[in-house]
Scaffold this motif. Structure first.
Motif, short mmCIF file in Angstrom:
data_model
loop_
_atom_site.label_atom_id
_atom_site.label_comp_id
_atom_site.label_asym_id
_atom_site.label_seq_id
_atom_site.Cartn_x
_atom_site.Cartn_y
_atom_site.Cartn_z
N VAL A 1 -7.47 -15.80 0.17
CA VAL A 1 -7.20 -14.37 0.04
C VAL A 1 -6.24 -14.15 -1.13
N GLU A 2 -6.61 -13.25 -2.04
CA GLU A 2 -5.73 -12.87 -3.13
C GLU A 2 -4.65 -11.96 -2.56
N LEU A 3 -3.39 -12.19 -2.92
CA LEU A 3 -2.30 -11.38 -2.38
C LEU A 3 -1.65 -10.54 -3.47
N VAL A 4 -1.44 -9.26 -3.16
CA VAL A 4 -0.82 -8.34 -4.09
C VAL A 4 0.18 -7.48 -3.32
N SER A 5 1.34 -7.22 -3.93
CA SER A 5 2.27 -6.27 -3.31
C SER A 5 2.07 -4.93 -3.99
N ALA A 6 2.26 -3.85 -3.26
CA ALA A 6 2.06 -2.51 -3.82
C ALA A 6 3.03 -1.53 -3.19
N ASP A 7 3.47 -0.58 -3.98
CA ASP A 7 4.33 0.50 -3.51
C ASP A 7 3.43 1.71 -3.26
N MET A 8 3.27 2.09 -1.99
CA MET A 8 2.35 3.17 -1.65
C MET A 8 2.85 4.54 -2.09
N SER A 9 4.09 4.60 -2.56
CA SER A 9 4.61 5.84 -3.11
C SER A 9 4.28 5.99 -4.59
N SER A 10 3.74 4.91 -5.19
CA SER A 10 3.46 4.90 -6.62
C SER A 10 1.97 4.76 -6.88
#
Length: 309
Positions: A54-63
């Motif tokens: 699984v490729e892992l990515v962090s994300a800011d859901m406010s952005s």
């Protein structure tokens, strides 16, 4: 070449269930490669996903800029939003959901699968106005529909692990386990083993995309009254149980602050007009069966989780 599915909440109960089901499904594991979105990609649960490809990515859901990078190239997206528990007046969940919808539209996503719920304020004719973790999801669903993004909406039922994780069945001095609710014993709870079964309903939507676009899938095994919940608990554990209906103010006293009112009204909604306002589960169960899956019963859940009861 396999298509990309991006899964929000990859290390949470719902997103984790979706990833596990896709990886274990003979058809879907070949059809999709998986990108998991997690706020913290360094934690052990996230690192474990890497070992499964699984490729892992962090994300800011406010952005939206952050989300665009996370979603870009995705054919399908599974979205689950997180309530701002106990923060009165917060609309963070609504904003996050709308942001993902906008980015999905911009990115040309072909199938957005959203973990939704009903609008309690609307369905109760304004009687119950303080269940934002339902209402905001319903408003996100409305917004997704307005964007025209091809979407399916999966409405998970009442989590079976609420009973094991939050000690809802409490042992008294007389060795009797009490289940206490601010509603009557005949109110119907549509139960789901969320960690095992949310992925099955999402998989069914993926396998039947054209059939499920624009529809709501009710993700629950069956409707259970408290009397049956306790009877099957006794059968599996050998323990004695009792049901107690609490006065609303007494119930709220156990959960201080805005959460107390929210949980009270959440349960009042289950009693009337009903968690799914009386809708049958047959159609959703048929879709699940057609896709090669079966929902976990309450009794099976208890048997599988005996050590944590």
């Amino acid at each position: 070449m396999s298509k990309l599915i991006t899964v929000f909440g990859a290390t949470g109960q719902q997103g984790g269930a979706v990833i596990r089901t896709i990886l274990q499904d003979e058809t879907l594991s070949k059809e999709f490669r998986i990108r998991g979105i997690s706020r913290d990609t360094s934690k052990p649960a996230a690192q474990a996903l890497l070992k499964h490809g699984v490729e892992l990515v962090s994300a800011d859901m406010s952005s939206k800029e952050s989300l665009l990078k996370a979603i870009q190239g995705s054919h399908s997206v599974f979205l689950v939003t997180t309530p701002a528990w106990g923060v009165a007046g917060s609309d963070a969940e609504l904003i996050h959901g709308k942001n993902v919808a906008d980015v999905a539209k911009e990115s040309g996503v072909q199938h957005l699968i959203f973990s939704s719920l009903l609008d309690v304020t609307k369905e109760s004719d304004g009687r119950l106005k303080h269940v934002p973790h339902f209402d905001q999801k319903a408003h996100v669903e409305q917004y997704i529909r307005s964007t025209g993004v091809p979407a399916t909406f999966i409405l998970p039922g009442y989590f079976m692990n609420n009973y094991t994780s939050f000690g809802m069945l409490r042992k008294g001095e007389d060795d009797v386990y009490t289940l206490a609710y601010p509603i009557g014993k005949d109110a119907l709870f549509p139960l789901i083993d969320i960690a095992a079964d949310m992925g099955k309903f999402v998989a069914a939507a993926l396998k039947n995309r054209s059939e499920t676009l624009g529809t709501q899938i009710l993700a629950a095994a069956e409707y259970y009254a408290a009397t049956r919940i306790l009877a099957e608990y006794e059968e599996v554990t050998g323990r004695k149980t009792q049901f107690v209906q609490l006065d609303s103010e007494v119930y709220k006293s156990f959960i201080p602050g805005p959460m107390g009112q929210e949980m009270l009204e959440n349960h009042l909604f289950i009693e009337k007009p009903g968690y799914y306002v009386g809708r049958s589960l047959k159609e959703s169960q048929a879709l699940l069966s057609k896709s090669g899956y079966q929902a976990t019963s309450w009794k099976s859940f208890l048997e599988q989780n005996k050590s944590s009861l």
